[in-house]
Design a protein around this motif. Structure first.
Motif, PDB file in Angstrom:
ATOM      1  N   LEU A   1     -79.810 -15.706 -48.393  1.00 27.56           N
ATOM      2  CA  LEU A   1     -81.262 -15.574 -48.308  1.00 27.56           C
ATOM      3  C   LEU A   1     -81.644 -14.176 -47.830  1.00 27.56           C
ATOM      4  N   ILE A   2     -80.935 -13.669 -46.847  1.00 26.20           N
ATOM      5  CA  ILE A   2     -81.240 -12.325 -46.324  1.00 26.20           C
ATOM      6  C   ILE A   2     -81.044 -11.292 -47.419  1.00 26.20           C
ATOM      7  N   ILE A   3     -79.982 -11.437 -48.182  1.00 24.78           N
ATOM      8  CA  ILE A   3     -79.721 -10.508 -49.287  1.00 24.78           C
ATOM      9  C   ILE A   3     -80.816 -10.635 -50.340  1.00 24.78           C
TER      10      ILE A   3
ATOM     11  N   ASP B   1     -89.809 -18.773 -55.891  1.00 20.12           N
ATOM     12  CA  ASP B   1     -90.214 -19.925 -56.703  1.00 20.12           C
ATOM     13  C   ASP B   1     -89.087 -20.950 -56.821  1.00 20.12           C
ATOM     14  N   ASP B   2     -89.285 -21.915 -57.697  1.00 27.28           N
ATOM     15  CA  ASP B   2     -88.334 -23.017 -57.848  1.00 27.28           C
ATOM     16  C   ASP B   2     -86.993 -22.601 -58.445  1.00 27.28           C
ATOM     17  N   THR B   3     -86.912 -21.379 -58.962  1.00 20.97           N
ATOM     18  CA  THR B   3     -85.644 -20.916 -59.531  1.00 20.97           C
ATOM     19  C   THR B   3     -84.744 -20.288 -58.470  1.00 20.97           C
ATOM     20  N   THR B   4     -85.201 -20.244 -57.230  1.00 20.59           N
ATOM     21  CA  THR B   4     -84.426 -19.635 -56.148  1.00 20.59           C
ATOM     22  C   THR B   4     -83.869 -20.714 -55.219  1.00 20.59           C
ATOM     23  N   ASP B   5     -83.076 -20.277 -54.258  1.00 18.42           N
ATOM     24  CA  ASP B   5     -82.517 -21.202 -53.271  1.00 18.42           C
ATOM     25  C   ASP B   5     -83.513 -21.527 -52.147  1.00 18.42           C
ATOM     26  N   ALA B   6     -84.681 -20.882 -52.173  1.00 17.06           N
ATOM     27  CA  ALA B   6     -85.690 -21.117 -51.131  1.00 17.06           C
ATOM     28  C   ALA B   6     -87.067 -21.325 -51.762  1.00 17.06           C
ATOM     29  N   PRO B   7     -87.222 -22.370 -52.590  1.00 25.01           N
ATOM     30  CA  PRO B   7     -88.514 -22.574 -53.249  1.00 25.01           C
ATOM     31  C   PRO B   7     -89.640 -22.786 -52.234  1.00 25.01           C
ATOM     32  N   GLY B   8     -90.766 -22.109 -52.497  1.00 25.45           N
ATOM     33  CA  GLY B   8     -91.923 -22.228 -51.611  1.00 25.45           C
ATOM     34  C   GLY B   8     -91.917 -21.249 -50.455  1.00 25.45           C
ATOM     35  N   PHE B   9     -90.818 -20.516 -50.277  1.00 24.11           N
ATOM     36  CA  PHE B   9     -90.724 -19.551 -49.184  1.00 24.11           C
ATOM     37  C   PHE B   9     -91.551 -18.322 -49.522  1.00 24.11           C
ATOM     38  N   GLU B  10     -92.360 -17.874 -48.554  1.00 21.85           N
ATOM     39  CA  GLU B  10     -93.156 -16.663 -48.703  1.00 21.85           C
ATOM     40  C   GLU B  10     -92.970 -15.806 -47.464  1.00 21.85           C
ATOM     41  N   ILE B  11     -92.818 -14.518 -47.701  1.00 18.57           N
ATOM     42  CA  ILE B  11     -92.681 -13.573 -46.591  1.00 18.57           C
ATOM     43  C   ILE B  11     -93.428 -12.306 -46.967  1.00 18.57           C
TER      44      ILE B  11
END
Length: 135
Positions: A90-92, A15-25
């Motif tokens: 991001l990987i972590i 979500d927006d609180t992360t360094d990758a907002p909108g990212f889904e895996i």
């Protein structure tokens, strides 16, 4: 006819609180052997980046889908190479979020949660328990 394996799928949403907002895996669950490999501490001759590289290899093998794009908006393939082109943070983050999902750990409590507050109901011992009558 036997019972066919069907791994559990985990959809991780950033979500927006992360360094990758909108990212889904979406990742498949791990076998015991794979989980052990992921949890192994760095070997004596491994650097932190070696551990992250091993994590990328494991993640790539478990990926079902993702919405990652390059700088020009083109979808990135679900490969070890694509994961290795990401920043280590991001990987972590993916690895931690995935392990928490597998372990059944829920997300953080809402900000208005009374976590840590003492219950307003006092616990008072009113009678001393009697000794057992059984002989």
């Amino acid at each position: 006819m036997g019972s066919r394996r069907s791994p559990t799928l985990y959809k991780l949403v950033f979500d927006d609180t992360t360094d990758a907002p909108g990212f889904e895996i979406t990742l498949k669950s791990l076998t015991i052997k794979q989980r052990r490999e992921l949890n192994l501490r760095a070997r004596a001759d491994e650097t932190e980046m070696d551990v992250v590289a091993r994590t990328c290899e494991l993640l790539a093998g478990q990926m079902v889908s993702w919405n990652r794009e390059d700088e020009d908006g083109r979808p990135l393939p679900m490969t070890v190479e694509s994961l290795m082109d990401e920043e280590p943070g991001l990987i972590i983050d993916i690895s931690v979020k995935w392990q928490q999902a597998i372990a059944g750990v829920s997300g953080p409590l809402e900000s208005d949660s009374p976590s840590g507050e003492i219950s307003p109901v006092e616990s008072v011992l009113t009678d001393i328990p009697s000794e057992s009558l059984a002989s």
